[in-house]
Write a protein that holds these residues in place. Structure first.
Motif: not given
Length: 782
Positions: A167-193
């Motif tokens: 059953l070979v699928t197609a589609g928007i299978w996870r969320p989609i949306g608009l993200a707004g920001w100014s100045g700076a945003r957190l692109a990735e946070v990777r905590p190593l404990a």
């Protein structure tokens, strides 16, 4: 400040031959067509084959949304999952193109947005067409199935497997949306404990200004600030005397809230756990917080062919079934997905260890472009995303590709072309070493620890055992002395109610429902061997083959657990199914527990008695010693003791001891008319000296009655004669009904109480009669 607006409303779906119809996002074409009544349920009868056209069709998703100018400097279109060959068009302008189901994407689109109505189109091409182009350019690559899954970065089992539909699928299978920001945003946070309470928080930012930023991290009441002038930083904090996170059965699962803030208002929140994990490579032994863990595992496949239907409550239910069966590890198999955040969060919460395959399975994969860049991007994304989860204890490069190259004749077919070795031995381990250095990496499974060694050697590393099921009787497991068994399995049909839903056959037959394995039906019958009678009816076939699956896997698990600490893990193929099918699963495609599930609960119990090679093995996988008087008996089939022995035993924590069986109980006078019992405290095992088909069981005699209790019925069965493998299948009366136990052997005079959960009024005579109540030595079978 940052903002996010989901774009999940107002979507339509269309193709060249199909006018627009409503679409759900997240979702996929199959579920949209099903909801619109265009297709019948792909899981029922032969619909799978009639729907092959869907995977070869181009599809268009379209929505119109309102937007007004705001104060944000940037607005990005965030696509968390596009399946798979997609072109994104906003207000008539092509924003981007993708060809990887495993990645998320972020496109700057503020310059394209209009005050008022905005049209967003996501057009999906045929993955077959895309894969065909790649195959033509890069050359053929061998695989287990005649499908092109190695030529596109997509969930491989969508193309069909020996347990799954095409059953070979197609589609928007996870969320989609608009993200707004100014100045700076957190692109990735990777905590190593780390187990000492230190957490190193690796942060990447995207920014429109070069002004210094303040980065703040808080955990356990401790806060630190960092002046950020570039685009990356590491902020370290230390929680004094942290409570450690442990696998279930070894301790608790405390987690700590971690918050990361960026000046300007962008925030990230997550939970982490402090623990260490290491892999002793020669023995393939996992250690958490310095303690060796015997892995009682199950393999996990995608729980639905259409993953957008997999909710957190559904995962919680499936994980609850795993933990109730004594499971402590889930292996996320390489023909599926990097699973959702809910998956790993639930594993953290429950103390379920996670072994994560990278998504490569049963094929030679090209390493050239565009695939090298795609694999690099997806691996970096998910290694970073999952690094903070304490449940994740192993990254594994692939499933069975190293074995395929070594043992399945691929080398001649490849004629020197790339096949994935560079991914498994170079690219992926380098990404793990860079982004998640505290977590072990293993190049593939099976694998013996070095490229030059035979991959599937039981003496080292991980082994997959498939001669049992494919060719050998399940007693063949006794010939193995493996270090770690990462796959082994035996088939059985789904629950009656599941099979009844999946097939419109009247009446049901052994060939009703779905069977995808090569000669699967023949192997099911041959697998009964001398163990069980030849089925005369569908009802016999269903009970015997389910029972044989349960016995086969219990036999293997008990054998391998008895070898602890030489053998330090078993991962059963498989916990779950993605649709209603005859397969190796313990929980079928409708979520019903098969008899195998009950056998797993017994074989994976913290403490186990099992007869091995003329000895009784006492497996004590707890933190407390197991001591007492071991009662051994050779009995007649009427239950009377013919010989008895009592042995004082003491099994230290996390150990196995073996007791040589005295000849008086080990050797029967008449194997066909005697059985063996061993009891230590409340734990008992019963074993026949001969196969069931060669044992002179008397016709079953018992008293059974059912009475209402809150939530269902209490069914009491008292044995007049010996009752072998007693089971109740209440789903035959109510598809939603459950039972708390199955496969019980009773000696004369003993009773078993079964609790049947149901909201329906059931016929008590039906609940206590054939074919709902079954045992092997039934007196009369219709």
């Amino acid at each position: 400040m940052s903002s996010y607006r989901p774009l999940h409303e107002g979507w339509t779906l269309s193709s060249r031959d199909l006018a627009e119809l409503p679409a759900s996002v997240p979702g996929c074409v199959h579920t949209d067509l099903l909801a619109a009544g265009v297709i019948e349920d792909p899981y029922l009868d032969g619909n799978e084959h009639r729907l092959a056209w869907i995977g070869r069709t181009e599809w268009t998703y379209r929505t119109v949304f309102a937007w007004s100018p705001d104060q944000d400097e940037r607005t990005d279109l965030v696509c968390e999952g596009l399946d798979t060959v997609a072109t994104i068009i906003l207000n008539g302008v092509r924003v981007g193109a993708t060809a990887n189901q495993h990645r998320s994407y972020r496109f700057p689109v503020r310059h394209l947005l209009r005050d008022g109505g905005n049209e967003l189109i996501v057009r999906f091409g045929s993955v077959y067409d895309y894969a065909g182009v790649q195959r033509a350019a890069l050359g053929e690559r061998p695989g287990a199935y005649d499908e092109p899954y190695q030529f596109v970065r997509k969930m491989a089992c969508n193309f069909g497997w020996d347990w799954g539909p095409t059953l070979v699928t197609a589609g928007i299978w996870r969320p989609i949306g608009l993200a707004g920001w100014s100045g700076a945003r957190l692109a990735e946070v990777r905590p190593l404990a780390h187990a000492d309470g230190t957490v190193d928080v690796h942060v990447r930012v995207e920014r429109t200004t070069e002004e210094p930023l303040t980065l703040t991290a808080t955990i356990g009441g401790i806060t630190t600030e960092h002046r950020l002038e570039g685009r990356a930083a590491v902020v370290s904090l230390r929680v004094p005397e942290p409570e450690l996170w442990w696998p279930r059965g070894y301790g608790g699962q405390p987690r700590y809230d971690l918050t990361v803030r960026l000046s300007g208002g962008d925030e990230w929140h997550g939970k982490i756990g402090f623990r260490s994990v290491e892999l002793e490579r020669d023995a393939f032994r996992l250690k958490v917080n310095g303690v060796p863990v015997f892995v009682r595992g199950v393999n996990w496949i995608p729980d639905d062919c259409f993953p957008a239907r997999i909710t957190r409550p559904r995962l919680a239910g499936r994980f609850g079934q795993a933990t109730a069966a004594g499971v402590n590890l889930l292996r996320v198999w390489g023909g599926g997905l990097y699973e959702s955040e809910d998956f790993y969060d639930l594993a953290d919460e429950l103390g379920l260890l996670v072994w994560q395959d990278f998504p490569f399975a049963c094929a030679a994969y090209p390493e050239e472009e565009p695939f090298r860049s795609e694999v690099t991007a997806e691996a970096r994304q998910h290694v970073a995303r999952l690094a903070g989860h304490p449940s994740l204890v192993l990254w594994c490069g692939n499933n069975e590709n190293l074995e395929g190259h070594a043992d399945w004749g691929w080398q001649d077919e490849l004629a020197g072309r790339s096949w994935g070795a560079g991914f498994y031995h170079d690219l992926l381990p380098s990404i793990v070493a860079e982004l998640d250095p505290g977590r072990p990496y293993w190049p593939g499974s099976p694998y013996s620890g070095a490229p030059g060694l035979p991959p599937n050697d039981p003496a080292s590393g991980t082994v997959h055992i498939w001669d049992v099921w494919n060719r050998e009787d399940y007693t063949r497991y006794a010939a193995y002395r493996p270090r770690f068994v990462a796959e082994f399995g035996f088939q059985g049909p789904p629950a009656y109610a599941t099979l009844r839903r999946a097939s419109s056959d009247e009446p049901l037959t052994p060939d009703s429902g779905h069977q995808k394995a090569i000669d699967g039906q023949g192997k099911l019958l041959r697998g009964l061997g001398r163990h069980l009678p030849e089925p005369r009816t569908f009802d016999d076939w269903h009970y015997y083959t389910q029972l044989n699956q349960a016995r086969a896997m219990a036999f293997g698990i008990e054998r391998f657990r008895s070898l602890m600490p030489y053998c330090m893990g078993t991962i059963v193929w498989q916990l779950n199914d993605c649709w209603p099918v005859t397969s190796w699963s313990a929980v079928d495609g409708d979520g019903r527990r098969k008899p195998l599930w009950y056998a797993l609960r017994h074989a994976y119990a913290d403490r186990l008695l099992t007869v091995q090679d003329g000895e009784l093995a006492l497996v004590n996988d707890t933190a407390e010693p197991w001591s007492g008087e071991l009662h051994l008996a050779r009995r007649g089939l009427a239950g009377e003791p013919l010989a008895k022995e009592v042995v004082a035993v003491h099994a230290a924590p996390r150990s196995v001891i073996r007791v040589v069986l005295p000849e008086s109980v080990a050797v029967p006078d008449d194997p066909a008319r005697e059985l063996f019992t061993a009891r230590l405290g409340a734990i008992r095992t019963t074993r026949c000296y001969a196969e069931d088909t060669a044992t002179a069981f008397p016709p079953a005699a018992y008293d059974a009655h059912a009475e209402r209790e809150p939530g269902g019925y209490r069914v009491t069965v008292t044995a007049v004669s010996v009752l072998r493998e007693l089971a109740i299948f209440p789903d035959r009366l109510d598809p939603a009904a459950t039972v708390d136990d199955q496969l019980v052997t009773l000696l004369p005079g003993e009773s078993a109480v079964f609790h049947v959960g149901t909201a329906q009024e059931l016929d008590t005579s039906a609940l206590t009669g054939f074919p709902v109540l079954r045992c092997l030595n039934e007196a009369v079978r219709p």
